[in-house]
Write an enzyme that holds these catalytic residues in place. Sequence first.
Site, PDB file in Angstrom:
ATOM      1  N   ASP A   1      34.404 -15.007  35.672  1.00 26.33           N
ATOM      2  CA  ASP A   1      34.671 -15.453  33.655  1.00 26.33           C
ATOM      3  C   ASP A   1      36.516 -14.633  34.329  1.00 26.33           C
ATOM      4  OD1 ASP A   1      35.928 -13.489  31.696  1.00 26.33           O
ATOM      5  OD2 ASP A   1      34.880 -11.660  31.612  1.00 26.33           O
TER       6      ASP A   1
ATOM      7  N   LYS B   1      43.371 -16.135  24.502  1.00 26.59           N
ATOM      8  CA  LYS B   1      44.462 -15.432  25.708  1.00 26.59           C
ATOM      9  C   LYS B   1      46.129 -15.852  26.824  1.00 26.59           C
ATOM     10  CE  LYS B   1      41.378 -11.186  27.615  1.00 26.59           C
ATOM     11  NZ  LYS B   1      42.083 -10.381  26.421  1.00 26.59           N
TER      12      LYS B   1
ATOM     13  N   TRP C   1      35.585  -5.157  32.144  1.00 25.99           N
ATOM     14  CA  TRP C   1      34.186  -6.583  31.249  1.00 25.99           C
ATOM     15  C   TRP C   1      33.533  -6.756  32.699  1.00 25.99           C
ATOM     16  CZ3 TRP C   1      34.889  -7.604  26.598  1.00 25.99           C
ATOM     17  CH2 TRP C   1      36.013  -6.816  25.701  1.00 25.99           C
TER      18      TRP C   1
END
Length: 362
Positions: free
Chosen positions: A173, A197, A103
């Site tokens: 993030d 999530k 990511w």
Amino acid sequence: MSKRAYNFNAGPAALPLEVLERAQAEFVNYGDTGMSIMEMSHRGAVYEAVHNEAQERLLSLLGNPSGYKVLFIQGGASTQFAMIPMNFLGQGQVANYVMTGSWAEKAIKEARLIGETHVAASSEASKYMALPELQDIKLSDHAAYLHLTSNETIEGTQFKEFPDTGSVPLICDMSSDILSRPFDLSQFAMVYAGAQKNLGPSGVAVVIVREDMITDSPKHLPSMLRYDTYLKNNSLYNTPPSFGIYMINEVLKWIQEKGGLEGVQELNRKKAALIYDAIDSSGGFYRGCVNAEVRSDMNITFRLGTEELEKEFVKASEQEGFVGLKGHRSVGGLRASVYNALPYESAQALVQFMQQFQNSRS
């Protein structure tokens, strides 16, 4: 109701059963309006109250820090990868990134399309099975910001502490571990997360940002890619993902009921420790992937002796009601995602299954 699956999906992920049941009860008729929350105007007082309450409740869980705003933006964290350099990377500046896995790599790939970038630290040499030491993060000259990924969902690493970047804005993030533990928001200029999530269903990115960072976005950007558009319009410039934001508010209520961030952290640590102990005590039958000191409490990655045995594990687990234990296609192996909403009983059931599977192959 019928038995629920043991849901270890990495995202979209398990939601608290209590939240789902509340939403079910209100789905057709919210607040005696005769409508679902999905059917009503986002300009109306009923929806706006939910919208504002979700923002206020989120900041409350973080200690009500002054100077921060909550934005709800569509496009998930992936759109944020582009919006961040578009809004914050000025002429003559350099975007700094910590490269820690899949990511982080996606984020820097987008930044490179916008302007000059610098990798301030990287764990690529370890194949992303470790994390850089904080003291090894070296900012470039004229750094616009430092971006890092707090938890790598695919590899299974997690920062336990964050760097002090001084006057350089720190942007994070937190898609896969936001609100899973307490953290000091004042360290950050901005944190963001896809909701799917730990916060709610997919379709919403939550951005928590210092207001002074976004009061005047670059004028050449389209309206929907400017943070000041969301600030000035309370994230209501266009029709928001209203049901997703309603669900986020319900999940935030649930977190409060669990004792806030301290309460969910205690439960998350117990779940993770239970599974890691099963891996470490298996005599090598199961092998943890990442260095022990940076193991994620959210995404537990592990391997078996062969890929064939891993396929057998996944197949057998699915027959027993487990979902989502296959590792990401880019790295293989196995992965158990144990976000806030995963019940402790599901972690116990997984450990029991792991022991039974090992015994059947011994």
